[in-house]
Motif scaffolding. Structure first.
Motif, short mmCIF file in Angstrom:
data_model
loop_
_atom_site.label_atom_id
_atom_site.label_comp_id
_atom_site.label_asym_id
_atom_site.label_seq_id
_atom_site.Cartn_x
_atom_site.Cartn_y
_atom_site.Cartn_z
N ARG A 1 72.63 108.33 48.80
CA ARG A 1 72.61 106.92 49.67
C ARG A 1 73.58 106.97 51.01
O ARG A 1 73.01 106.56 51.95
CB ARG A 1 73.06 106.01 48.59
CG ARG A 1 71.90 105.50 47.79
CD ARG A 1 72.43 104.50 46.77
NE ARG A 1 71.11 104.23 45.95
CZ ARG A 1 71.57 103.49 44.55
NH1 ARG A 1 72.73 103.27 44.47
NH2 ARG A 1 70.53 103.22 43.95
N LEU A 2 74.49 107.66 50.83
CA LEU A 2 75.32 107.81 51.87
C LEU A 2 74.91 108.51 53.08
O LEU A 2 74.94 108.32 54.39
CB LEU A 2 76.96 108.30 51.67
CG LEU A 2 77.58 107.17 50.91
CD1 LEU A 2 78.94 108.09 50.12
CD2 LEU A 2 78.15 106.13 51.68
N VAL A 3 74.21 109.84 52.49
CA VAL A 3 73.66 110.76 53.52
C VAL A 3 72.56 109.82 54.44
O VAL A 3 72.29 110.00 55.61
CB VAL A 3 73.11 111.75 52.96
CG1 VAL A 3 72.26 112.72 53.85
CG2 VAL A 3 74.42 112.65 52.55
N ARG A 4 71.75 109.18 53.76
CA ARG A 4 70.62 108.45 54.18
C ARG A 4 71.27 107.50 55.15
O ARG A 4 70.63 107.32 56.26
CB ARG A 4 69.78 107.72 53.19
CG ARG A 4 68.86 108.60 52.39
CD ARG A 4 67.99 107.85 51.39
NE ARG A 4 67.08 108.66 50.78
CZ ARG A 4 66.58 108.31 49.46
NH1 ARG A 4 66.92 107.17 48.91
NH2 ARG A 4 65.81 109.29 48.83
N ASP B 1 77.27 107.46 40.09
CA ASP B 1 76.44 108.75 39.98
C ASP B 1 76.84 109.51 41.27
O ASP B 1 76.17 109.01 42.23
CB ASP B 1 75.05 108.47 39.51
CG ASP B 1 74.07 109.68 39.72
OD1 ASP B 1 74.45 110.74 40.47
OD2 ASP B 1 73.22 109.67 39.05
N GLU B 2 77.45 110.58 41.47
CA GLU B 2 78.01 110.98 42.53
C GLU B 2 76.82 111.49 43.43
O GLU B 2 76.65 111.45 44.50
CB GLU B 2 79.02 112.33 42.31
CG GLU B 2 80.26 111.84 41.61
CD GLU B 2 81.28 112.81 41.77
OE1 GLU B 2 81.02 113.98 41.73
OE2 GLU B 2 82.54 112.47 41.41
N ASN B 3 75.82 112.13 42.69
CA ASN B 3 74.58 112.61 43.48
C ASN B 3 73.78 111.58 44.14
O ASN B 3 73.60 111.61 45.28
CB ASN B 3 73.73 113.67 42.55
CG ASN B 3 74.58 114.89 42.01
OD1 ASN B 3 75.05 115.43 43.09
ND2 ASN B 3 74.01 115.38 40.89
N LEU B 4 73.67 110.49 43.35
CA LEU B 4 72.88 109.35 43.76
C LEU B 4 73.74 108.75 45.16
O LEU B 4 73.27 108.40 46.02
CB LEU B 4 72.57 108.50 42.81
CG LEU B 4 71.75 107.05 43.42
CD1 LEU B 4 70.55 107.51 44.05
CD2 LEU B 4 71.66 106.27 42.09
N GLY C 1 81.43 114.93 52.41
CA GLY C 1 81.28 114.65 50.93
C GLY C 1 82.40 114.38 49.99
O GLY C 1 82.24 113.33 49.25
N ALA C 2 83.30 115.46 50.11
CA ALA C 2 84.29 115.15 49.09
C ALA C 2 85.11 114.02 49.54
O ALA C 2 85.63 113.30 48.75
CB ALA C 2 85.26 116.48 49.34
N LEU C 3 85.45 113.68 50.79
CA LEU C 3 85.91 112.47 51.35
C LEU C 3 85.25 111.33 50.75
O LEU C 3 86.08 110.24 50.50
CB LEU C 3 86.07 112.49 53.02
CG LEU C 3 86.64 111.40 53.33
CD1 LEU C 3 88.17 111.20 53.37
CD2 LEU C 3 86.62 111.37 55.01
N GLU D 1 80.61 104.23 57.79
CA GLU D 1 79.82 105.31 57.10
C GLU D 1 79.72 104.59 55.48
O GLU D 1 78.94 105.12 54.82
CB GLU D 1 80.59 106.47 57.37
CG GLU D 1 80.76 107.01 58.46
CD GLU D 1 81.28 108.68 58.53
OE1 GLU D 1 81.62 109.06 57.36
OE2 GLU D 1 81.65 109.11 59.53
N MET D 2 80.58 104.10 55.13
CA MET D 2 80.70 103.96 53.67
C MET D 2 80.58 102.27 53.39
O MET D 2 79.75 102.09 52.26
CB MET D 2 82.13 104.10 53.02
CG MET D 2 82.29 105.71 52.89
SD MET D 2 83.58 106.11 51.83
CE MET D 2 83.04 105.97 50.46
N SER D 3 81.12 101.26 53.92
CA SER D 3 80.96 100.02 53.39
C SER D 3 79.64 99.27 53.26
O SER D 3 79.27 98.73 52.24
CB SER D 3 81.93 98.98 54.29
OG SER D 3 83.27 99.33 53.75
N PRO D 4 78.76 99.66 54.41
CA PRO D 4 77.38 99.20 54.27
C PRO D 4 76.70 99.63 52.96
O PRO D 4 75.79 98.89 52.28
CB PRO D 4 76.59 99.61 55.63
CG PRO D 4 77.76 99.81 56.58
CD PRO D 4 79.08 100.17 55.63
N VAL D 5 77.01 100.88 52.46
CA VAL D 5 76.16 101.27 51.20
C VAL D 5 76.95 100.77 50.24
O VAL D 5 76.29 100.38 49.23
CB VAL D 5 76.18 102.58 51.34
CG1 VAL D 5 75.82 103.53 50.10
CG2 VAL D 5 75.34 103.23 52.60
#
Length: 134
Positions: free
Chosen positions: A86-89, A79-82, A15-17, A59-63
């Protein structure tokens, strides 16, 4: 491990990363403070350069690329929560064919943020006392 525990573990591990690296996709250029935060979080995660590349590409670029190509999207800040949701999903579904497709198209999904990522890698190598490529 339950789904909730799995999600909590993923956020604790990444998350923090993810939030720090999200500055690579902002509308504005990352500031010195952004790069410093990214370097701190990468060091705290213990990632190698190769592992960092895969976090960035798979992990990140596709989102994150969706923010960049969206005409209506607002990407001056996230929006950090959103964003975490999205990244977790994405990461919970990242396996098998999805991973192969993400890898195949990672050149396209990273194209716009690649110069910023390369600058981050350079700064990270300097901070680690490694010799950056010329």
């Amino acid at each position: 491990m339950s789904d909730e525990q799995e999600i909590e573990a993923l956020i604790a591990r990444r998350g923090a990363l993810w939030l720090a690296l999200s500055a690579l996709w902002l509308e504005r250029e990352p500031r010195e403070a952004d790069f410093a935060r990214m370097v701190r979080e990468i060091d705290a995660s213990g990632l190698t350069l190769k592992e960092l590349e895969w976090v960035y590409r798979l992990e990140m670029s596709p989102v994150m690329v969706r923010y960049q190509v969206s005409m209506a999207g607002e990407w001056r800040a996230f929006d950090e929560n959103l964003l975490l949701l999205r990244l977790v999903r994405h990461n919970r579904r990242l396996g098998g064919v999805r991973k192969a497709v993400a890898t195949l198209f990672s050149g396209l999904t990273t194209m716009m943020s690649r110069p910023r990522f390369d600058e981050l890698v350079y700064r990270l190598m300097v901070a680690r006392g490694e010799r950056p490529p010329l």
